[in-house]
Design an enzyme around this catalytic site. Structure first.
Site, mmCIF file in Angstrom:
data_model
loop_
_atom_site.group_PDB
_atom_site.id
_atom_site.type_symbol
_atom_site.label_atom_id
_atom_site.label_comp_id
_atom_site.label_asym_id
_atom_site.label_seq_id
_atom_site.Cartn_x
_atom_site.Cartn_y
_atom_site.Cartn_z
ATOM 1 N N VAL A 108 0.813 -1.230 0.000
ATOM 2 C CA VAL A 108 0.000 0.000 0.000
ATOM 3 C C VAL A 108 0.844 1.276 0.000
ATOM 4 C CG1 VAL A 108 -2.069 -1.063 0.978
ATOM 5 C CG2 VAL A 108 -0.366 -0.060 2.518
ATOM 6 N N ARG A 109 2.177 1.138 0.121
ATOM 7 C CA ARG A 109 3.075 2.304 0.073
ATOM 8 C C ARG A 109 2.752 3.299 1.203
ATOM 9 N NH1 ARG A 109 5.549 -1.264 -3.249
ATOM 10 N NH2 ARG A 109 4.864 -1.148 -5.406
ATOM 11 N N LYS A 125 9.052 -11.094 6.510
ATOM 12 C CA LYS A 125 9.147 -11.290 5.073
ATOM 13 C C LYS A 125 10.600 -11.408 4.664
ATOM 14 C CE LYS A 125 7.944 -11.278 0.664
ATOM 15 N NZ LYS A 125 7.057 -10.447 -0.128
ATOM 16 N N HIS A 134 3.057 -15.351 -3.813
ATOM 17 C CA HIS A 134 2.811 -15.176 -5.249
ATOM 18 C C HIS A 134 3.462 -16.265 -6.101
ATOM 19 C CE1 HIS A 134 6.664 -13.177 -4.694
ATOM 20 N NE2 HIS A 134 6.137 -12.064 -4.263
ATOM 21 N N HIS A 158 2.576 1.372 -8.689
ATOM 22 C CA HIS A 158 3.663 2.278 -9.110
ATOM 23 C C HIS A 158 3.004 3.312 -10.006
ATOM 24 C CE1 HIS A 158 7.100 -0.248 -7.815
ATOM 25 N NE2 HIS A 158 6.339 -1.266 -8.176
ATOM 26 N N ALA A 160 8.492 -2.996 -11.449
ATOM 27 C CA ALA A 160 7.750 -4.267 -11.380
ATOM 28 C C ALA A 160 6.570 -4.127 -10.434
ATOM 29 C CB ALA A 160 8.678 -5.369 -10.887
HETATM 30 C C1 NCD Z 1 6.415 -5.605 -5.620
HETATM 31 C C2 NCD Z 1 6.516 -4.105 -5.322
HETATM 32 O O1 NCD Z 1 6.413 -3.296 -6.237
HETATM 33 O O2 NCD Z 1 6.676 -3.754 -4.143
HETATM 34 N N1 NCD Z 1 6.527 -5.790 -7.043
HETATM 35 C C3 NCD Z 1 6.116 -6.864 -7.751
HETATM 36 O O3 NCD Z 1 6.400 -6.939 -8.944
HETATM 37 N N2 NCD Z 1 5.400 -7.832 -7.201
HETATM 38 C C4 NCD Z 1 7.443 -6.360 -4.863
HETATM 39 C C5 NCD Z 1 7.211 -7.845 -4.839
HETATM 40 O O4 NCD Z 1 6.268 -8.336 -4.218
HETATM 41 O O5 NCD Z 1 7.992 -8.572 -5.488
HETATM 42 ZN ZN ZN Z 2 4.655 -8.335 -3.216
#
Ligand code: NCD
Ligand code: ZN
Length: 345
Positions: A16-17, A99, A174, A251, A263
């Site tokens: 959630v940043r 984590k 994931h 992002h 990513a």
């Molecule tokens: C996640 C992120 O942007 O914090 N990015 C992603 O591609 N999943 C980091 C992560 O969970 O690998």
């Molecule tokens: Zn993640």
């Protein structure tokens, strides 16, 4: 109209940043979910209980009062995490896991762990104190092909962690491969996995055929179709080892549509609706509630939710973007496309 009533779900993997981005995304999640496991990969990362408490406070303040939402906090494991950090986390009702990011594996992982053996004493403490370890399961060796990084992590690292700490509760986050599904399925009950909507919906062709489509770029990277099929089978199997974790990772649009794009896929705006679409297409809507609302809570040894939500089968269009602080944009997964399930207000 077709309707589906479920126990309110939880999101067991969410980014959630902070700041304005947090304010944009948190109510998308709180509208659907009762709780979410909040990833600690901020800059700087959330590495101790007091940082987790202030981050949790910031999340509460950004959440609209109309929702009853609980952020479940996670600490970021570093080379310098101590046994005392684990003891404090275990004693805190706010913190639910650690984590593990192998250093360099993904967004904001540069302070992650560089030498797994060095953190074994910390894993031992987590095992003893019953704190789950959440794992970003990819090796980072530059010579290893990006599409093989999860499989090799499982072979070389995860199996070793599990052998040394057989009681340690682990969530392989994931999962994206057949090999991950197989490992988790064959392992004892203390090993589980989350599955994202993008890995259930897409294979790598979606991202790469006809031009590079940066909004599908996330880590671990999308794999070939056989892997997607294995994930669908796992998610819809009714096995309690597999549960919902969106890995929604916002992002700003300009940072994804970039010569070196970030990513992460932004799925939180419609997470339960995206999963409903996947389960519907697989003819497995009857398996959605276990996956979304029961198995994660059971694994984390938390009470299942009691409130209900209702989804309706009706079409709606995903916006092209969400605004962040009026000037920046956040492009959602499936921007401009039509979804077929909608959460009732
Ligand atoms: C996640 C992120 O942007 O914090 N990015 C992603 O591609 N999943 C980091 C992560 O969970 O690998
Ligand atoms: Zn993640």
């Amino acid at each position: 109209m077709q309707q589906l009533t479920l126990t309110q779900p939880d999101d067991w993997h969410l980014h959630v940043r902070t700041g304005e981005l947090l304010k944009t995304v948190i109510n998308h999640t709180a509208r659907q979910f009762a709780r979410a496991i909040i990833m600690p990969n901020l800059q700087p990362p959330v590495t101790n209980v007091s940082q987790a408490l202030s981050y949790q406070q910031e999340i509460h303040q950004a959440t609209s009062g109309e929702y009853n939402f609980t952020p479940l906090m996670v600490l970021y494991l570093t080379n310098t995490t101590t046994i005392e950090d684990v003891q404090q986390a275990a004693a805190s009702s706010a913190v639910h896991a650690f984590k593990l990011y192998p250093a360099g594996a993904t967004t904001n992982s540069d302070q992650g762990v560089t030498d797994l053996d060095a953190v074994f004493p910390v894993f031992a403490a987590m095992e003893e104190l019953n704190l789950p370890l959440l794992i970003h399961g990819e090796v980072t060796n530059p010579e290893i092909d990006i599409f093989d990084r999860e499989r090799i992590f499982i072979e070389q690292k995860l199996s070793v962690i599990h052998q040394h700490f057989p009681q340690l509760r682990i969530v392989l986050e994931h999962v994206t491969t057949q090999e991950a599904v197989q490992f988790v399925t064959q392992a004892p009950d203390n090993i589980s996995a989350t599955i994202t909507p993008q890995h259930l919906m897409y294979n790598r062709n979606t991202m790469l055929v006809g031009g590079i489509k940066p909004h599908y770029y996330c880590l671990p990277i999308l794999k070939r179709e056989t892997h997607r099929e294995a994930l669908i089978e796992a998610a819809t199997s009714g096995s309690p080892k597999f549960f919902l974790g969106t890995d929604s990772a916002p992002h700003l649009t300009h940072l994804k549509e970039n010569s070196c794009g970030c990513a992460g896929c932004y799925s939180a705006y419609a997470a339960i609706e995206l999963y409903a679409e996947v389960f519907d297409q697989a003819g497995a809507l009857d398996k959605l509630e276990g996956f979304a609302s029961f198995y994660g809570a059971d694994f984390y040894q938390l009470k299942r939710n009691t409130r209900k939500i209702t989804l309706e089968k009706t079409s709606w269009e995903v916006p092209e973007f969400y605004s962040v602080a009026d000037k920046s944009r956040l492009t959602p997964l499936k921007a401009g496309e039509t979804l077929h399930w909608k959460l009732q207000a």
